[in-house]
Design a protein around this motif. Structure first.
Motif, PDB file in Angstrom:
ATOM      1  N   TRP A 164       4.069   6.910  -4.207  1.00  0.00           N
ATOM      2  CA  TRP A 164       3.422   7.491  -5.386  1.00  0.00           C
ATOM      3  C   TRP A 164       2.792   8.831  -5.001  1.00  0.00           C
ATOM      4  CZ3 TRP A 164       4.245   4.090  -9.389  1.00  0.00           C
ATOM      5  CH2 TRP A 164       4.454   2.744  -9.057  1.00  0.00           C
ATOM      6  N   PRO A 165       3.593   9.807  -4.574  1.00  0.00           N
ATOM      7  CA  PRO A 165       3.022  11.076  -4.104  1.00  0.00           C
ATOM      8  C   PRO A 165       2.285  11.848  -5.193  1.00  0.00           C
ATOM      9  CG  PRO A 165       5.404  11.270  -4.370  1.00  0.00           C
ATOM     10  CD  PRO A 165       5.065   9.813  -4.525  1.00  0.00           C
ATOM     11  N   ALA A 189       3.176  -0.046   3.333  1.00  0.00           N
ATOM     12  CA  ALA A 189       4.146   0.527   2.399  1.00  0.00           C
ATOM     13  C   ALA A 189       4.607  -0.530   1.409  1.00  0.00           C
ATOM     14  CB  ALA A 189       5.339   1.081   3.166  1.00  0.00           C
ATOM     15  N   HIS A 190       5.042  -0.085   0.237  1.00  0.00           N
ATOM     16  CA  HIS A 190       5.614  -0.950  -0.797  1.00  0.00           C
ATOM     17  C   HIS A 190       4.608  -1.975  -1.337  1.00  0.00           C
ATOM     18  CE1 HIS A 190       9.212   0.878   0.738  1.00  0.00           C
ATOM     19  NE2 HIS A 190       9.099   0.269   1.886  1.00  0.00           N
ATOM     20  N   ALA A 191       3.329  -1.637  -1.272  1.00  0.00           N
ATOM     21  CA  ALA A 191       2.301  -2.548  -1.780  1.00  0.00           C
ATOM     22  C   ALA A 191       1.277  -1.770  -2.588  1.00  0.00           C
ATOM     23  CB  ALA A 191       1.614  -3.281  -0.635  1.00  0.00           C
ATOM     24  N   ILE A 192       0.617  -2.477  -3.482  1.00  0.00           N
ATOM     25  CA  ILE A 192      -0.469  -1.908  -4.275  1.00  0.00           C
ATOM     26  C   ILE A 192      -1.647  -2.864  -4.218  1.00  0.00           C
ATOM     27  CG2 ILE A 192       0.382  -2.977  -6.409  1.00  0.00           C
ATOM     28  CD1 ILE A 192      -0.639  -0.505  -7.924  1.00  0.00           C
ATOM     29  N   PRO A 208      10.783  -2.141  -6.517  1.00  0.00           N
ATOM     30  CA  PRO A 208      11.234  -0.885  -7.117  1.00  0.00           C
ATOM     31  C   PRO A 208      11.752  -1.094  -8.540  1.00  0.00           C
ATOM     32  CG  PRO A 208      12.023  -1.066  -4.858  1.00  0.00           C
ATOM     33  CD  PRO A 208      11.415  -2.387  -5.204  1.00  0.00           C
ATOM     34  N   PRO A 209      11.422  -0.193  -9.462  1.00  0.00           N
ATOM     35  CA  PRO A 209      11.859  -0.352 -10.858  1.00  0.00           C
ATOM     36  C   PRO A 209      13.366  -0.510 -11.014  1.00  0.00           C
ATOM     37  CG  PRO A 209      10.234   1.409 -10.683  1.00  0.00           C
ATOM     38  CD  PRO A 209      10.588   1.009  -9.286  1.00  0.00           C
ATOM     39  N   GLU A 210      14.133   0.150 -10.143  1.00  0.00           N
ATOM     40  CA  GLU A 210      15.592   0.117 -10.275  1.00  0.00           C
ATOM     41  C   GLU A 210      16.234  -1.105  -9.619  1.00  0.00           C
ATOM     42  OE1 GLU A 210      14.569   2.318  -6.494  1.00  0.00           O
ATOM     43  OE2 GLU A 210      13.825   2.263  -8.561  1.00  0.00           O
ATOM     44  N   LEU A 230       5.497 -12.970   4.971  1.00  0.00           N
ATOM     45  CA  LEU A 230       6.185 -11.704   5.167  1.00  0.00           C
ATOM     46  C   LEU A 230       5.420 -10.547   4.535  1.00  0.00           C
ATOM     47  CD1 LEU A 230       9.811 -12.873   4.296  1.00  0.00           C
ATOM     48  CD2 LEU A 230       8.814 -12.621   6.567  1.00  0.00           C
ATOM     49  N   THR A 231       5.510  -9.387   5.163  1.00  0.00           N
ATOM     50  CA  THR A 231       4.918  -8.188   4.585  1.00  0.00           C
ATOM     51  C   THR A 231       5.814  -7.663   3.469  1.00  0.00           C
ATOM     52  OG1 THR A 231       6.063  -6.685   6.084  1.00  0.00           O
ATOM     53  CG2 THR A 231       3.943  -7.575   6.827  1.00  0.00           C
ATOM     54  N   ALA A 232       5.279  -6.749   2.684  1.00  0.00           N
ATOM     55  CA  ALA A 232       6.057  -6.163   1.593  1.00  0.00           C
ATOM     56  C   ALA A 232       7.296  -5.456   2.124  1.00  0.00           C
ATOM     57  CB  ALA A 232       5.179  -5.199   0.797  1.00  0.00           C
ATOM     58  N   ALA A 233       7.132  -4.659   3.170  1.00  0.00           N
ATOM     59  CA  ALA A 233       8.263  -3.914   3.729  1.00  0.00           C
ATOM     60  C   ALA A 233       9.339  -4.859   4.253  1.00  0.00           C
ATOM     61  CB  ALA A 233       7.777  -2.992   4.843  1.00  0.00           C
TER      62      ALA A 233
END
Length: 252
Positions: A164-165, A189-192, A208-210, A230-233
Protein backbone atom coordinates in the motif's frame (compact mmCIF):
# COMPACT_ATOMS: atom_id res chain seq x y z
CA UNK A 1 -26.85 -19.80 -32.41
CA UNK A 2 -27.93 -17.47 -29.59
CA UNK A 3 -29.19 -14.13 -30.85
CA UNK A 4 -27.54 -10.86 -29.82
CA UNK A 5 -30.50 -9.82 -27.67
CA UNK A 6 -30.49 -13.16 -25.88
CA UNK A 7 -26.76 -12.88 -25.21
CA UNK A 8 -27.25 -9.40 -23.74
CA UNK A 9 -30.12 -10.64 -21.59
CA UNK A 10 -27.95 -13.52 -20.36
CA UNK A 11 -25.22 -11.11 -19.30
CA UNK A 12 -27.69 -8.86 -17.50
CA UNK A 13 -29.17 -11.88 -15.72
CA UNK A 14 -25.74 -12.99 -14.53
CA UNK A 15 -24.95 -9.51 -13.17
CA UNK A 16 -28.31 -9.25 -11.39
CA UNK A 17 -27.87 -12.66 -9.81
CA UNK A 18 -24.36 -11.85 -8.57
CA UNK A 19 -25.43 -8.46 -7.26
CA UNK A 20 -28.27 -10.06 -5.34
CA UNK A 21 -25.78 -12.47 -3.80
CA UNK A 22 -23.55 -9.54 -2.74
CA UNK A 23 -26.48 -7.87 -0.98
CA UNK A 24 -27.11 -11.14 0.88
CA UNK A 25 -23.44 -11.15 1.94
CA UNK A 26 -22.66 -14.06 -0.37
CA UNK A 27 -20.23 -12.44 -2.82
CA UNK A 28 -19.19 -15.68 -4.48
CA UNK A 29 -21.69 -17.81 -6.41
CA UNK A 30 -20.97 -21.29 -7.71
CA UNK A 31 -21.39 -22.00 -11.39
CA UNK A 32 -23.94 -24.70 -10.63
CA UNK A 33 -26.04 -22.26 -8.60
CA UNK A 34 -25.93 -19.70 -11.40
CA UNK A 35 -26.89 -22.33 -13.95
CA UNK A 36 -29.82 -23.55 -11.85
CA UNK A 37 -31.11 -20.08 -10.96
CA UNK A 38 -30.89 -18.66 -14.48
CA UNK A 39 -31.80 -21.83 -16.36
CA UNK A 40 -28.99 -21.32 -18.88
CA UNK A 41 -27.24 -23.97 -20.90
CA UNK A 42 -23.55 -24.46 -20.14
CA UNK A 43 -22.41 -22.83 -23.36
CA UNK A 44 -24.67 -19.78 -22.85
CA UNK A 45 -23.56 -19.30 -19.25
CA UNK A 46 -19.90 -19.72 -20.19
CA UNK A 47 -20.23 -17.21 -23.02
CA UNK A 48 -21.89 -14.64 -20.76
CA UNK A 49 -19.29 -15.08 -18.03
CA UNK A 50 -16.39 -14.89 -20.49
CA UNK A 51 -17.71 -11.62 -21.93
CA UNK A 52 -18.29 -10.05 -18.51
CA UNK A 53 -14.87 -11.16 -17.30
CA UNK A 54 -13.23 -9.58 -20.35
CA UNK A 55 -15.10 -6.36 -19.51
CA UNK A 56 -13.65 -6.47 -15.98
CA UNK A 57 -17.09 -6.78 -14.35
CA UNK A 58 -16.75 -10.27 -12.85
CA UNK A 59 -14.08 -12.69 -11.67
CA UNK A 60 -14.44 -16.30 -12.81
CA UNK A 61 -12.80 -19.45 -11.52
CA UNK A 62 -13.03 -21.82 -14.50
CA UNK A 63 -13.24 -25.60 -14.48
CA UNK A 64 -11.06 -27.74 -16.74
CA UNK A 65 -14.04 -27.93 -19.13
CA UNK A 66 -14.09 -24.12 -19.40
CA UNK A 67 -17.34 -23.75 -17.49
CA UNK A 68 -17.60 -21.39 -14.48
CA UNK A 69 -16.86 -23.06 -11.15
CA UNK A 70 -17.28 -19.90 -9.08
CA UNK A 71 -18.15 -16.32 -10.03
CA UNK A 72 -18.12 -12.97 -8.22
CA UNK A 73 -18.55 -9.30 -9.07
CA UNK A 74 -15.44 -7.15 -9.29
CA UNK A 75 -15.16 -3.65 -7.86
CA UNK A 76 -16.19 -2.26 -11.25
CA UNK A 77 -19.10 -4.69 -11.49
CA UNK A 78 -20.44 -3.69 -8.11
CA UNK A 79 -20.14 -0.01 -8.96
CA UNK A 80 -22.00 -0.52 -12.23
CA UNK A 81 -24.86 -2.37 -10.53
CA UNK A 82 -25.14 0.25 -7.77
CA UNK A 83 -25.30 3.05 -10.32
CA UNK A 84 -28.04 1.21 -12.21
CA UNK A 85 -29.95 0.62 -8.98
CA UNK A 86 -29.83 4.29 -8.08
CA UNK A 87 -30.98 5.25 -11.56
CA UNK A 88 -33.94 2.87 -11.27
CA UNK A 89 -35.00 4.12 -7.85
CA UNK A 90 -34.46 7.78 -8.78
CA UNK A 91 -32.58 8.38 -5.53
CA UNK A 92 -29.39 9.78 -7.00
CA UNK A 93 -30.69 13.35 -7.41
CA UNK A 94 -33.69 15.29 -6.27
CA UNK A 95 -35.73 17.05 -9.02
CA UNK A 96 -34.01 20.32 -8.18
CA UNK A 97 -30.63 18.79 -8.98
CA UNK A 98 -29.54 18.88 -5.36
CA UNK A 99 -28.14 15.73 -3.74
CA UNK A 100 -30.73 13.36 -2.32
CA UNK A 101 -31.06 12.46 1.35
CA UNK A 102 -27.80 12.21 3.23
CA UNK A 103 -28.17 8.45 3.61
CA UNK A 104 -28.02 8.06 -0.19
CA UNK A 105 -24.51 7.36 -1.49
CA UNK A 106 -23.23 7.43 -5.04
CA UNK A 107 -21.28 4.29 -4.21
CA UNK A 108 -21.07 1.97 -1.25
CA UNK A 109 -19.00 -1.14 -0.74
CA UNK A 110 -20.84 -4.34 0.17
CA UNK A 111 -20.05 -6.25 3.33
CA UNK A 112 -16.36 -7.19 3.52
CA UNK A 113 -15.05 -10.60 2.58
CA UNK A 114 -13.42 -11.40 5.89
CA UNK A 115 -12.97 -14.52 8.02
CA UNK A 116 -11.94 -14.27 11.68
CA UNK A 117 -10.77 -16.96 14.06
CA UNK A 118 -13.72 -18.05 16.23
CA UNK A 119 -11.56 -18.30 19.34
CA UNK A 120 -8.20 -17.00 20.51
CA UNK A 121 -5.62 -17.55 17.79
CA UNK A 122 -2.48 -19.50 18.64
CA UNK A 123 -0.60 -18.31 15.58
CA UNK A 124 0.51 -15.05 13.96
CA UNK A 125 -2.86 -14.35 12.31
CA UNK A 126 -6.41 -13.73 13.51
CA UNK A 127 -8.05 -14.37 10.16
CA UNK A 128 -7.97 -13.06 6.60
CA UNK A 129 -9.45 -10.28 4.51
CA UNK A 130 -10.09 -10.38 0.76
CA UNK A 131 -10.60 -6.79 -0.46
CA UNK A 132 -12.26 -6.20 -3.82
CA UNK A 133 -9.77 -3.52 -4.86
CA UNK A 134 -6.58 -1.88 -3.61
CA UNK A 135 -8.19 1.44 -2.59
CA UNK A 136 -8.09 1.62 1.21
CA UNK A 137 -10.44 4.60 1.27
CA UNK A 138 -13.13 2.39 -0.29
CA UNK A 139 -12.40 -0.85 1.50
CA UNK A 140 -11.50 0.06 5.08
CA UNK A 141 -14.83 1.51 6.29
CA UNK A 142 -16.76 -1.71 5.76
CA UNK A 143 -13.95 -3.84 7.22
CA UNK A 144 -13.72 -1.75 10.39
CA UNK A 145 -17.50 -1.62 10.71
CA UNK A 146 -17.65 -5.43 10.64
CA UNK A 147 -15.57 -5.50 13.83
CA UNK A 148 -18.29 -3.45 15.57
CA UNK A 149 -16.23 -0.86 17.49
CA UNK A 150 -18.17 1.80 19.37
CA UNK A 151 -18.50 5.14 17.53
CA UNK A 152 -16.20 6.86 20.03
CA UNK A 153 -13.49 4.16 19.76
CA UNK A 154 -10.25 5.31 18.15
CA UNK A 155 -9.29 2.90 15.38
CA UNK A 156 -5.75 2.58 14.04
CA UNK A 157 -4.83 0.46 11.04
CA UNK A 158 -1.28 -0.56 10.13
CA UNK A 159 -0.45 -1.65 6.58
CA UNK A 160 2.65 -2.94 4.84
CA UNK A 161 4.16 -0.15 2.67
CA UNK A 162 5.23 -2.55 -0.07
CA UNK A 163 1.59 -3.36 -0.78
CA UNK A 164 0.00 0.00 0.00
CA UNK A 165 2.64 2.57 -1.04
CA UNK A 166 0.02 5.27 -1.61
CA UNK A 167 -2.00 4.57 1.53
CA UNK A 168 -3.67 7.70 2.94
CA UNK A 169 -2.87 8.81 6.47
CA UNK A 170 -6.55 8.66 7.37
CA UNK A 171 -9.74 7.22 5.92
CA UNK A 172 -13.16 8.68 6.60
CA UNK A 173 -16.08 6.40 7.35
CA UNK A 174 -19.68 7.36 8.23
CA UNK A 175 -19.00 7.27 11.97
CA UNK A 176 -15.27 7.85 12.46
CA UNK A 177 -11.88 8.76 11.08
CA UNK A 178 -9.64 5.72 10.71
CA UNK A 179 -5.95 6.42 11.28
CA UNK A 180 -3.67 4.61 8.84
CA UNK A 181 0.01 3.94 9.51
CA UNK A 182 2.69 2.00 7.68
CA UNK A 183 4.71 -0.74 9.33
CA UNK A 184 8.32 -0.08 10.16
CA UNK A 185 11.30 -2.28 9.32
CA UNK A 186 10.55 -5.93 9.94
CA UNK A 187 6.82 -5.51 9.53
CA UNK A 188 4.98 -8.55 8.19
CA UNK A 189 4.23 -8.46 4.48
CA UNK A 190 0.75 -9.30 3.17
CA UNK A 191 -0.89 -8.48 6.51
CA UNK A 192 -2.96 -5.68 7.98
CA UNK A 193 -3.34 -4.86 11.67
CA UNK A 194 -6.52 -3.33 13.05
CA UNK A 195 -6.35 -1.90 16.57
CA UNK A 196 -9.81 -1.07 17.88
CA UNK A 197 -8.87 -0.22 21.47
CA UNK A 198 -10.76 -2.22 24.09
CA UNK A 199 -12.78 -3.97 21.39
CA UNK A 200 -9.76 -5.92 20.20
CA UNK A 201 -6.76 -6.13 17.93
CA UNK A 202 -6.63 -8.24 14.77
CA UNK A 203 -3.79 -9.18 12.45
CA UNK A 204 -5.26 -10.34 9.14
CA UNK A 205 -3.80 -11.91 6.05
CA UNK A 206 -4.55 -9.71 3.04
CA UNK A 207 -5.64 -11.87 0.13
CA UNK A 208 -4.83 -10.05 -3.14
CA UNK A 209 -8.00 -8.69 -4.80
CA UNK A 210 -7.19 -10.48 -8.06
CA UNK A 211 -6.82 -13.89 -6.39
CA UNK A 212 -9.04 -16.58 -7.99
CA UNK A 213 -12.17 -17.37 -6.02
CA UNK A 214 -11.16 -20.92 -5.14
CA UNK A 215 -7.71 -19.96 -3.90
CA UNK A 216 -9.09 -17.02 -1.91
CA UNK A 217 -11.65 -19.27 -0.24
CA UNK A 218 -8.91 -21.68 0.87
CA UNK A 219 -6.81 -18.83 2.23
CA UNK A 220 -9.75 -17.36 4.16
CA UNK A 221 -10.57 -20.73 5.72
CA UNK A 222 -6.98 -21.59 6.61
CA UNK A 223 -6.19 -18.18 8.12
CA UNK A 224 -9.33 -18.34 10.29
CA UNK A 225 -8.25 -21.66 11.83
CA UNK A 226 -7.10 -20.93 15.43
CA UNK A 227 -4.40 -23.59 15.04
CA UNK A 228 -2.87 -22.00 11.95
CA UNK A 229 0.83 -21.40 12.54
CA UNK A 230 1.76 -20.03 9.13
CA UNK A 231 2.65 -16.42 8.42
CA UNK A 232 0.79 -14.42 5.80
CA UNK A 233 3.72 -14.54 3.37
CA UNK A 234 4.09 -18.30 3.78
CA UNK A 235 0.39 -18.92 3.22
CA UNK A 236 0.37 -16.95 -0.02
CA UNK A 237 3.49 -18.73 -1.23
CA UNK A 238 1.92 -22.13 -0.57
CA UNK A 239 -1.35 -21.10 -2.21
CA UNK A 240 0.52 -19.95 -5.31
CA UNK A 241 2.05 -23.41 -5.73
CA UNK A 242 -1.18 -25.23 -4.85
CA UNK A 243 0.29 -26.64 -1.64
CA UNK A 244 -1.90 -24.91 0.92
CA UNK A 245 -3.93 -27.53 2.74
CA UNK A 246 -5.80 -26.46 5.88
CA UNK A 247 -3.28 -25.11 8.34
CA UNK A 248 -0.40 -27.30 7.25
CA UNK A 249 1.79 -27.52 4.21
CA UNK A 250 0.79 -30.17 1.72
CA UNK A 251 3.65 -32.70 1.41
CA UNK A 252 5.77 -32.56 -1.72
Amino acid sequence: MTKLRERKNNRKAVLRCLYGAVERNRPDVSGSSLRAELGLADEDLSAACAYLADEGLIDVDWTSHRTPAAVSLTHEGIRLMEEQEEERTGRTREPSGAPADTDTHTYRMPLPRVALTPDVSHGPLDGAWWPRCDALELELPSLVSSLEPEPETAVRVTVYPGEWPDAPHAVMSPDREIAVEQTGPGGEAHAITLDCGTVGRWVLLVVPPEEPVGTAARLLAAAADPENSLTAARMLALAETGRLGGTAEVPE
